[in-house]
Design an enzyme around this catalytic site. Structure first.
Site, PDB file in Angstrom:
ATOM      1  N   ASN D  27     -24.742  25.019  52.648  1.00  0.00           N
ATOM      2  CA  ASN D  27     -25.222  25.333  53.989  1.00  0.00           C
ATOM      3  C   ASN D  27     -26.696  24.971  54.051  1.00  0.00           C
ATOM      4  OD1 ASN D  27     -26.585  27.050  56.084  1.00  0.00           O
ATOM      5  ND2 ASN D  27     -24.466  27.591  56.528  1.00  0.00           N
ATOM      6  N   SER D  50     -21.326  25.006  58.397  1.00  0.00           N
ATOM      7  CA  SER D  50     -22.247  25.529  59.408  1.00  0.00           C
ATOM      8  C   SER D  50     -21.681  26.869  59.847  1.00  0.00           C
ATOM      9  CB  SER D  50     -22.366  24.564  60.581  1.00  0.00           C
ATOM     10  OG  SER D  50     -23.372  25.028  61.467  1.00  0.00           O
ATOM     11  N   GLU D  51     -22.537  27.881  59.888  1.00  0.00           N
ATOM     12  CA  GLU D  51     -22.026  29.249  60.000  1.00  0.00           C
ATOM     13  C   GLU D  51     -21.454  29.582  61.370  1.00  0.00           C
ATOM     14  OE1 GLU D  51     -25.149  28.374  59.373  1.00  0.00           O
ATOM     15  OE2 GLU D  51     -26.600  29.673  60.376  1.00  0.00           O
ATOM     16  N   ASN D  52     -21.582  28.658  62.316  1.00  0.00           N
ATOM     17  CA  ASN D  52     -20.942  28.908  63.610  1.00  0.00           C
ATOM     18  C   ASN D  52     -19.485  28.476  63.630  1.00  0.00           C
ATOM     19  OD1 ASN D  52     -22.185  26.286  63.466  1.00  0.00           O
ATOM     20  ND2 ASN D  52     -21.631  25.987  65.610  1.00  0.00           N
ATOM     21  N   SER D  92     -16.186  32.742  58.842  1.00  0.00           N
ATOM     22  CA  SER D  92     -17.328  31.916  58.477  1.00  0.00           C
ATOM     23  C   SER D  92     -18.336  32.701  57.638  1.00  0.00           C
ATOM     24  CB  SER D  92     -18.005  31.386  59.739  1.00  0.00           C
ATOM     25  OG  SER D  92     -19.051  30.522  59.387  1.00  0.00           O
TER      26      SER D  92
END
Lengths: 229, 215, 229, 215
Positions: D27, D50-52, D92
């Site tokens: 990340n 990607s944390e979304n 996530s």
């Protein structure tokens, strides 16, 4: 190039060391990684802690692991079945330790491990034998029991299709514990009916992203499927 | 004292089915409660969940058409209705424990007048314990019903002041459907809602020995 | 017949009462239920608690709700944006309460609410300002903060396709908070680009089963999509 | 004392990229760390999360081909590589907080010699606080790297004995990649692993004022 495909179960289960905590997927006839368990028996690892919904039935799978004396402890929700004679015998002989966990707590504790939580207050089991000695707390007028995550060294699961990145999709109720066990184990091994090309799985429909999977083993035979009940 | 007129299991299943409204999300426990599905008329859209990871459960497949990767919590082959879906065990128990299921119907060894449930363990010291989803089902749904014969074969009441078998959940059962009566349970105690034809409240009091309110 | 389809946003948002806790999905330009928010502004409910990742930007959506003075409190991870001027002004004026929650805790607390947990020990935030005054515990050598579930009366989310049972699939990163907010709210309203026939969604690929959804509203216009950044 | 030879941002990004092994799940935080993606050679298969809600993130689309429902955590339009997948926010952050991400690279306001990180709040009383995923990213990955200029524009060291800005996480950073040096951080303190060309350990000690081990 990332390629998590492993050609056979025997190679894949070498990741299981003596004394390991091993999650095994499956509920009833659906989702049991039978060929991986066969390979694990052949492999010979012992002193195992098995985390699974059941404690095996008939003479194959987890039942065979127990019969061979490989299982020190089992963490499960429902060990008693009409044909769970190998577990029954081991348990009555004091040869196996049992941690009985309500099925929802089992799922939640496995999920908590995969998600990095330290503990959870769960509503299930409050006031029962299975919460004896456990910390409880009343929150917003409801009673909860503090339960801890269940981690594993290895998970053995069965999926339907997988690719070389380890992405998985499942089939019908064979999904059951597979996705959360893959997340909770350091090393997740999935047997799949088919290894497909990277990109063949719809990114909107991938159930287990490959980050949670370390090995994908094609197993086309499904010899026991449909026999057990 | 045990030759009271009783509802058959089929009549009892039909009686429970009457109280399940259109649109309800329902989990039918293993055993007796599964009979209820036969009495949900097709025109009344009720959605059945099975905690092993499916919602929109349909009837058993024709013999020979079983798919052993499509089973219910009782490990019987089932079908999926149009509009159904599959999910993993954590999501499935989130449905249950998060209060999303409207009604759960369970069998029982004993139920107390305040709604305590005992249905997972007979308490015999050498019995191999097994709990499965019983404790989650008991406390998770918006309403938990018990469906059982009111008396054991030897005539003991399964509706009790206090359960003597190990508990599955505390105060979780809101209504008991039995072969002799429908009885609401609450912290205030048991209250008879409906008597089976030919059964009187005095009969009930006599065979159960517990305090029973009326009306 | 179960039919959760609601013909328009105005009808759907009547479920929001004054004082309600309202979850609003979306992350950046993806997944924001803009038309439902417009309808909520029109509807006029006030004294709201909004749970969302951001506190709005530009002059539409959550920003407009704040501008109109409808929001008593916001629970979010990232209120400060280059064009979050309506939030900024309200906050500096002391006209809005802010509960700042790390994004992973926000997601986990919303998920915990949907799953019926009483509280969770989470690793995020330990030793920081955002854990001040909160219970902490060391578990297996790691420090955790006790966090409580976030429930809501209503969730407003945006999905891609839905059916009359409320089953939903999402599109790409517009999925974000939608599935977990639907689970955490008593009444989840999903605007969808298309309502499809029951059975048109693959049961293996349904992301939000209809049990978590109370209303599905077709919204074909996507006027703001691609404009905000 | 601030005119030491410094790596450019591009050189620094390339230097971090060197240490990301084939097969790693990574990340890259908003801002400076996103440059690293440009220096991951295509033949080295590194998977970006990607944390979304996506994994297998690809480069930005061609201008005009943006899909604003396919964005990264910095809210920029991105693409999905073959083999990538989408998921919801809880899954996530389970990836992140559950220790499944191998490497997370973050920017920072300050880092302490023992790996404390401050990168979310300047501590100014009137600043509108915003944390986003910073605290989750800081403590979740197997290894957290910081990538930053070692000094502020006014010459103050951002590597400090103790952070004065509000913390993002405690003891979470294992390595600092800066324009002047690569420095390992641990409970035992800071240890210089590599100096930028033309920079000496004495230079570093002088400009940072912190205790620095060597080798």
């Amino acid at each position: 190039m990332i390629d998590k495909k492993v050609t056979n179960c025997a190679t894949a289960v070498r990741a299981v060391n003596d004394g390991a905590a091993v999650m095994i997927g499956g509920f009833g006839t659906a989702g049991s990684p039978d060929e991986l368990i066969d390979a694990l028996i052949e492999h010979g690892a012992r002193d195992l802690t098995i985390i699974s919904n059941n404690a095996g039935n008939g003479d194959a799978g987890i039942a065979a692991l127990i019969r061979e004396g490989r299982v020190r402890k089992i963490v499960c929700s429902f060990p008693r079945q009409p044909d769970s004679h190998h577990f029954d015998a081991a348990w009555r002989a004091g040869a196996i330790e049992l941690e009985l966990v309500p099925q929802g707590n089992l799922a939640a504790r496995i999920q908590a491990a995969g998600a990095g939580l330290g503990a959870i207050f769960t509503p299930t089991g409050f006031g029962t034998l299975l919460a004896e000695g456990k910390e409880t707390r009343r929150i917003d007028g409801r009673d909860y029991v503090l339960e801890y995550p269940i981690h594993a060294d290895v998970a053995l699961i069965k999926a339907y299709r997988g690719d070389r990145w380890g992405n998985l999709v499942y089939r019908k109720t064979a999904r059951n514990f597979g996705p959360i066990m893959a997340m909770a184990a350091k090393h997740a091994i999935a047997q799949v009916s088919e290894v497909v090309e990277l990109g063949a799985l719809d990114p909107e429909c991938v159930v287990t992203p490959g980050i949670f999977v370390q090995a994908v083993v094609p197993v086309t035979s499904t010899q026991r499927q449909g026999l057990a009940a | 004292m045990n030759d009271l007129p009783r509802l058959t299991r089929q009549q009892l299943a039909a009686r429970v089915a009457q109280d399940i409204p259109e649109g309800a999300y329902v989990n039918l426990g293993i055993g007796l409660p599964t009979l209820i599905a036969n009495y949900l008329p097709p025109e009344k859209d009720v959605i059945l969940q099975s905690e092993n990871g499916l919602i929109g459960m349909g009837p058993a497949p024709a013999p020979g058409e079983e798919d052993w990767e499509l089973i219910n919590a009782g490990k019987q082959a089932v079908t999926l209705r149009t509009g159904g879906a599959f999910f993993h065990h954590a999501d499935s128990f989130a449905m249950m424990r998060g209060g999303h299921i409207d009604i759960c119907v369970l069998g029982a060894f004993q139920v107390s007048v305040t709604g305590d449930l005992a249905n997972w363990h007979t308490g015999e010291p050498d019995a191999i314990p097994a709990v499965g989803g019983a404790m989650d089902l008991a406390i998770g749904a918006k309403r938990t019903f018990v469906m059982m014969d009111l008396l054991t074969r030897s005539g003991e009441s399964k509706l009790v002041e206090h359960c003597t078998y190990p508990l599955t959940g505390i105060g979780c059962v809101s209504r008991l459907y039995s072969d002799l009566a429908v009885i609401d349970l609450s912290p205030a105690g048991a209250r008879v809602v409906e008597l089976a034809p030919g059964v009187t409240i005095d009969d009930l009091r006599r065979v159960t020995g517990v305090t029973l309110g009326e009306g």
